[in-house]
Design a protein around this motif. Structure first.
Motif, PDB file in Angstrom:
ATOM      1  N   ARG A   1     -20.689  -6.367   2.945  1.00  0.00           N
ATOM      2  CA  ARG A   1     -19.952  -5.867   1.793  1.00  0.00           C
ATOM      3  C   ARG A   1     -19.060  -6.920   1.143  1.00  0.00           C
ATOM      4  O   ARG A   1     -18.653  -6.756  -0.001  1.00  0.00           O
ATOM      5  N   ASP A   2     -18.716  -7.961   1.870  1.00  0.00           N
ATOM      6  CA  ASP A   2     -17.814  -8.967   1.324  1.00  0.00           C
ATOM      7  C   ASP A   2     -18.523  -9.851   0.297  1.00  0.00           C
ATOM      8  O   ASP A   2     -19.758  -9.956   0.297  1.00  0.00           O
TER       9      ASP A   2
ATOM     10  N   GLY B   1     -25.880  -9.893   3.132  1.00  0.00           N
ATOM     11  CA  GLY B   1     -26.841  -8.960   2.560  1.00  0.00           C
ATOM     12  C   GLY B   1     -27.170  -7.765   3.407  1.00  0.00           C
ATOM     13  O   GLY B   1     -27.724  -6.788   2.915  1.00  0.00           O
ATOM     14  N   GLY B   2     -26.888  -7.823   4.718  1.00  0.00           N
ATOM     15  CA  GLY B   2     -27.064  -6.655   5.563  1.00  0.00           C
ATOM     16  C   GLY B   2     -28.462  -6.395   6.076  1.00  0.00           C
ATOM     17  O   GLY B   2     -28.732  -5.331   6.616  1.00  0.00           O
TER      18      GLY B   2
ATOM     19  N   GLY C   1     -20.777   6.594  10.496  1.00  0.00           N
ATOM     20  CA  GLY C   1     -21.300   5.405  11.154  1.00  0.00           C
ATOM     21  C   GLY C   1     -22.451   4.782  10.396  1.00  0.00           C
ATOM     22  O   GLY C   1     -22.517   3.566  10.217  1.00  0.00           O
ATOM     23  N   LEU C   2     -23.365   5.626   9.925  1.00  0.00           N
ATOM     24  CA  LEU C   2     -24.518   5.124   9.184  1.00  0.00           C
ATOM     25  C   LEU C   2     -24.128   4.641   7.794  1.00  0.00           C
ATOM     26  O   LEU C   2     -24.628   3.616   7.319  1.00  0.00           O
ATOM     27  N   ARG C   3     -23.225   5.361   7.156  1.00  0.00           N
ATOM     28  CA  ARG C   3     -22.799   4.963   5.819  1.00  0.00           C
ATOM     29  C   ARG C   3     -22.140   3.578   5.836  1.00  0.00           C
ATOM     30  O   ARG C   3     -22.377   2.754   4.958  1.00  0.00           O
ATOM     31  N   GLY C   4     -21.319   3.324   6.846  1.00  0.00           N
ATOM     32  CA  GLY C   4     -20.635   2.041   6.919  1.00  0.00           C
ATOM     33  C   GLY C   4     -21.392   0.979   7.691  1.00  0.00           C
ATOM     34  O   GLY C   4     -20.958  -0.175   7.727  1.00  0.00           O
ATOM     35  N   GLY C   5     -22.512   1.366   8.311  1.00  0.00           N
ATOM     36  CA  GLY C   5     -23.213   0.405   9.153  1.00  0.00           C
ATOM     37  C   GLY C   5     -22.369  -0.010  10.339  1.00  0.00           C
ATOM     38  O   GLY C   5     -22.361  -1.178  10.745  1.00  0.00           O
TER      39      GLY C   5
ATOM     40  N   ASP D   1     -11.511   3.227   8.073  1.00  0.00           N
ATOM     41  CA  ASP D   1     -12.640   4.099   8.405  1.00  0.00           C
ATOM     42  C   ASP D   1     -13.608   3.418   9.368  1.00  0.00           C
ATOM     43  O   ASP D   1     -14.067   4.025  10.337  1.00  0.00           O
ATOM     44  N   ASP D   2     -13.927   2.154   9.099  1.00  0.00           N
ATOM     45  CA  ASP D   2     -14.843   1.419   9.971  1.00  0.00           C
ATOM     46  C   ASP D   2     -14.290   1.311  11.386  1.00  0.00           C
ATOM     47  O   ASP D   2     -14.998   1.518  12.379  1.00  0.00           O
ATOM     48  N   MET D   3     -13.003   0.979  11.478  1.00  0.00           N
ATOM     49  CA  MET D   3     -12.413   0.796  12.796  1.00  0.00           C
ATOM     50  C   MET D   3     -12.345   2.110  13.563  1.00  0.00           C
ATOM     51  O   MET D   3     -12.638   2.162  14.764  1.00  0.00           O
ATOM     52  N   LEU D   4     -11.987   3.191  12.901  1.00  0.00           N
ATOM     53  CA  LEU D   4     -11.922   4.481  13.596  1.00  0.00           C
ATOM     54  C   LEU D   4     -13.311   4.958  14.009  1.00  0.00           C
ATOM     55  O   LEU D   4     -13.473   5.562  15.069  1.00  0.00           O
ATOM     56  N   ALA D   5     -14.315   4.685  13.177  1.00  0.00           N
ATOM     57  CA  ALA D   5     -15.689   5.022  13.565  1.00  0.00           C
ATOM     58  C   ALA D   5     -16.098   4.228  14.797  1.00  0.00           C
ATOM     59  O   ALA D   5     -16.743   4.754  15.715  1.00  0.00           O
TER      60      ALA D   5
END
Length: 426
Positions: free
Chosen positions: A9-10, A15-16, A58-62, A291-295
């Motif tokens: 995302r940065d 590119g992921g 989890g899936l939304r943020g990878g 959100d990423d960290m809590l997931a």
């Protein structure tokens, strides 16, 4: 790191889509150029549904998913390098001992003695449900099973004596059958005849890496590990943890110097101190960071942190059958911090033992000061959710490492072939 979406995302992300492994092969080559001891591939065996009670976040943020298998990636990275150690996480839940020992032996041979196994038992009921169980066994039972598992692994690795392969063409003898032995193990949890059907690998057995944090986990790590990975909250806790591990090892009859305790850190580097501080604050305040960290924390602790108000204290000390040590480090019970503060603390709480923000020279100096006080043995450089981009790799390999080398704090060249020997060098 792990075989998961890279930093996608940065502005300087990759590119992921790293699924052909090439990005991680280049990562290994970069770390080898910087003379790292090893690269460790973390892993999980499920699609988490803990955070918010759904797969969505989890899936939304990878985050923690998707994950591809670390063992083939370890082979690819190992065969693309000559000196760097490669450590793969593989769970005792997922592999019968014979199969895992055979895999480890094969990869150690393919990498010419540079393979390590990060020993985990898995700590999620969702993982257990992928292997015929409704839920995980209780933690103490998992450790009891793991102790016998390690006993079986040791017997299998020793089932081929040194010199069993003779390659005597005149006598027509490839291997001496008197030096290859069944193990005939029959215990409480495992029954394995053996011997391995692979030759004895260059290291005999892979380097064992472990991350036990609870008292029971520390005993396990002190008994078995060549390298222990830990996260602490500050220098005092780092020093106490290392001293505790060394004391436990000595009580078990091991030489404490044979165990290298590496503390996780997440350096933030900049051309100036102000530049590094601005980068650090920007990352912590990114819209997706909390959100990423809590997931991520929810996935590894099996506790849904979406149920708690973000700007309030946790209601009570939380207990889990998952990774209790990781949970305790995160929740810092009694600190009075809100959930948001816990996430932000230490660049995510679970990954930075001491704050390292500044120019490469400043961070290298601080790392040296910390290790002088702790007593050894080194650091494991990581990121909050294990995502890595080329920019970060370059900052570390071409900015931080040269400063460490100038201070004599890390090697400038490899002197050994085997991972175990390189690990013991410092």
């Amino acid at each position: 790191m792990n075989f998961t979406p890279d930093e996608w995302r940065d502005p300087f992300g990759q590119g992921g889509s790293p699924w052909d492994g090439q990005f991680y092969i280049e990562m290994a080559q970069t770390l080898e150029r910087a003379c790292f001891d090893y690269i460790m591939i973390e892993d999980k065996l499920m699609v988490s549904e803990t955070y918010g009670g759904s797969r969505e976040r989890g899936l939304r943020g990878g985050v923690m998913v998707p994950k591809h298998d670390p063992a083939p990636l370890a082979v690819a990275m190992g065969m693309a390098t000559k000196h760097l150690g490669v450590v793969a996480t593989m769970s005792t839940l997922a592999y019968p001992p014979f199969l895992l020992a055979r895999l480890c032996s094969t990869v150690d041979s393919l990498t010419k003695g540079r393979f390590g196994w990060n020993v985990v038992t898995s700590a999620e009921d969702l993982s257990a449900q992928n292997f015929g169980l409704d839920k995980l066994p209780a933690r103490e039972l998992r450790y009891e099973m793991a102790e016998e598992y390690m006993e079986v692994m040791g017997k299998l690795f020793e089932s081929w004596e040194e010199g069993a392969v003779v390659l005597d063409r005149e006598a027509g003898m490839y291997a001496d059958h008197t030096k290859v032995h069944p193990i005939n193990h029959e215990g409480k949890f495992f029954k394995v005849r053996g011997p391995l059907n692979t030759v004895r690998s260059p290291q005999g057995r892979p380097v064992y890496v472990q991350a036990g944090a609870s008292p029971r986990g520390r005993d396990f790590a002190a008994k078995h590990a060549d390298s222990i990975v830990s996260v602490a909250s500050g220098v005092g806790e780092m020093k106490a943890f290392r001293a505790d591990i060394r004391g436990r090892a000595a009580a078990l009859g091991r030489d404490p110097d044979q165990i290298k305790v590496l503390f996780c850190v997440t350096p933030t580097l900049g051309e100036t101190t102000a530049d590094a501080r601005e980068t650090h604050e920007r990352r912590l305040n990114a819209p997706y960071f909390i959100d990423d960290m809590l997931a991520s924390v929810s996935a590894i602790t099996d506790i849904d942190f979406a149920q708690f108000p973000i700007d309030q204290n946790l209601p009570a000390r939380l207990i889990t059958n998952g990774e209790q040590g990781s949970l305790d480090k995160f929740q810092q019970w009694g600190s009075g911090k809100t959930l948001r503060q816990l996430v932000v603390d230490g660049a995510g709480g679970l990954c930075s033992s001491v704050e390292l923000v500044g120019t490469p020279a400043e961070v290298a100096c601080r790392m040296g000061e910390v290790m002088d006080e702790v007593g050894g043995d080194g650091f494991l450089i990581t990121t909050p959710v294990l995502r890595v981009g080329r920019r970060y790799l370059t900052e570390v390999a071409d900015g931080l490492v040269p400063e460490l080398q100038r201070r004599g704090l890390t090697r400038t060249e490899y002197r050994h072939q085997l991972l175990r020997d390189n690990l013991q060098e410092f």
